[in-house]
Design a protein around this motif. Sequence first.
Motif, PDB file in Angstrom:
ATOM      1  N   HIS A 188       0.826  -1.216   0.000  1.00 52.88           N
ATOM      2  CA  HIS A 188       0.000   0.000   0.000  1.00 52.88           C
ATOM      3  C   HIS A 188       0.860   1.265   0.000  1.00 52.88           C
ATOM      4  O   HIS A 188       0.457   2.297  -0.542  1.00 52.88           O
ATOM      5  CB  HIS A 188      -0.943  -0.004   1.202  1.00 52.88           C
ATOM      6  N   THR A 189       2.038   1.181   0.601  1.00 50.58           N
ATOM      7  CA  THR A 189       2.936   2.330   0.586  1.00 50.58           C
ATOM      8  C   THR A 189       3.464   2.594  -0.820  1.00 50.58           C
ATOM      9  O   THR A 189       3.544   3.748  -1.265  1.00 50.58           O
ATOM     10  CB  THR A 189       4.097   2.093   1.560  1.00 50.58           C
ATOM     11  N   ASP A 190       3.819   1.533  -1.530  1.00 50.47           N
ATOM     12  CA  ASP A 190       4.263   1.698  -2.919  1.00 50.47           C
ATOM     13  C   ASP A 190       3.159   2.318  -3.769  1.00 50.47           C
ATOM     14  O   ASP A 190       3.424   3.143  -4.660  1.00 50.47           O
ATOM     15  CB  ASP A 190       4.684   0.354  -3.502  1.00 50.47           C
ATOM     16  N   ARG A 191       1.923   1.933  -3.492  1.00 53.18           N
ATOM     17  CA  ARG A 191       0.804   2.496  -4.241  1.00 53.18           C
ATOM     18  C   ARG A 191       0.649   3.985  -3.942  1.00 53.18           C
ATOM     19  O   ARG A 191       0.394   4.793  -4.846  1.00 53.18           O
ATOM     20  CB  ARG A 191      -0.466   1.731  -3.875  1.00 53.18           C
ATOM     21  N   LEU A 192       0.798   4.369  -2.672  1.00 55.24           N
ATOM     22  CA  LEU A 192       0.693   5.782  -2.321  1.00 55.24           C
ATOM     23  C   LEU A 192       1.786   6.591  -2.996  1.00 55.24           C
ATOM     24  O   LEU A 192       1.533   7.701  -3.502  1.00 55.24           O
ATOM     25  CB  LEU A 192       0.775   5.945  -0.798  1.00 55.24           C
ATOM     26  N   LEU A 193       2.994   6.057  -3.027  1.00 59.83           N
ATOM     27  CA  LEU A 193       4.100   6.776  -3.654  1.00 59.83           C
ATOM     28  C   LEU A 193       3.857   6.963  -5.149  1.00 59.83           C
ATOM     29  O   LEU A 193       4.083   8.058  -5.698  1.00 59.83           O
ATOM     30  CB  LEU A 193       5.412   6.006  -3.429  1.00 59.83           C
TER      31      LEU A 193
END
Length: 392
Positions: free
Chosen positions: A118-123
Amino acid sequence: MDPLLHGEQAVLGAVLLDPRQLGGLDWLEPRDFYRPGHQALFAALRKLRAEGHLALGAEGAVPVAWLTDTLAEAGQQVRGLTASYLHTLAAACPRPAHSPVYGRMVLEGSIHRTVAEHTDRLLAIAREDARQHEVHGTAAQADVLAGLLDDLAKRWGTQPRATAPRTPRLPAAVEPPTAVQAADEQFLLSLLVHQNGAIAEVFDWLRPQDFAHPGHGQLYRCLGALHHRGEPIDPVTTLWEVQRRGLLAEGTLTEEQLAPVLRDGAAGSAEWLGEQLLRSSLTRAAAGAALQIAAYADDRRLAPGQLIGHALHALGPLEEVRARWRTAASPPTPQPRPDTGHAARIQAALARSPARPGTRGSPTPSHVPPPAPGPQRVHEHTSPHHSHRSPT
């Protein structure tokens, strides 16, 4: 050696060897397993348990049907599973009674992996929004990540509470400001210097850290200080405040950066330009938070509770920028205009309405004189006790 792989194999082997171990793993889900084959096997085991498989009540050795039915059910989801692999899973479990511990290992790996995804998606969304000058996708994904962290905390059995790391990490490296960003910031600063009262349009929600260029942020801090003290803002006062703060001496600002702001006048809407700058600040804060959380997720030394707490703490600066963005983007609340003529209309209506005779509480006009006394006449039979007068 991969500890997570051994943990997944051990928990599956424990259930294959002792189907009753599923009763203590209700909190574990198929999606918590990393390998698709392991996900399919655990889902098949849970389905057989829900259908009341005969192996759950069997005494002694586990029936062979428990293995064959599991393999048949999981084979409908993935290919490549064989009976020999089920024996490999069984051999990978040292103690079936330790299945809750193995399950916690699987859940811990799932939490780290899910946060990283989910962090990669936010970035990725933050960087795309920065190119499109948008913020809505970034804000939506930040909400998804915050909700995910709350759910993971409940599954792990901790409170979703932001906690700062004992050893603060260095700020995440973000992309340097582009030439377009630097030019836009310089144009806004020039407008604030040369347009009288323009800073009042952005002072309540624009902050120095919203500027991508650190020197521009410090120059905006100088303008904010002048505005806060009620002093005029113009090229002379701005240069004096910059000198007082030593920005030129310490190299925070250069004369090449400062001269165009003080020399070139600008015209436009400070509020609109400030909102555009705040958009960039929001996506930049989201990218910085994502990089910080990704570093936490990659640190396997962090327990899930620590990872979740540090991730929520990293989202704090982003939420602060979002709060100011909502203030800047929300339309002003219309204030009702006072009806000054309402009282006058009431008085006019009362003046046109004559008072009803005999109305209780109606005062007698003071300018009307009382009736003058006249000759008093005596009427006969005015009183039952009054006697007749004899003529004189």
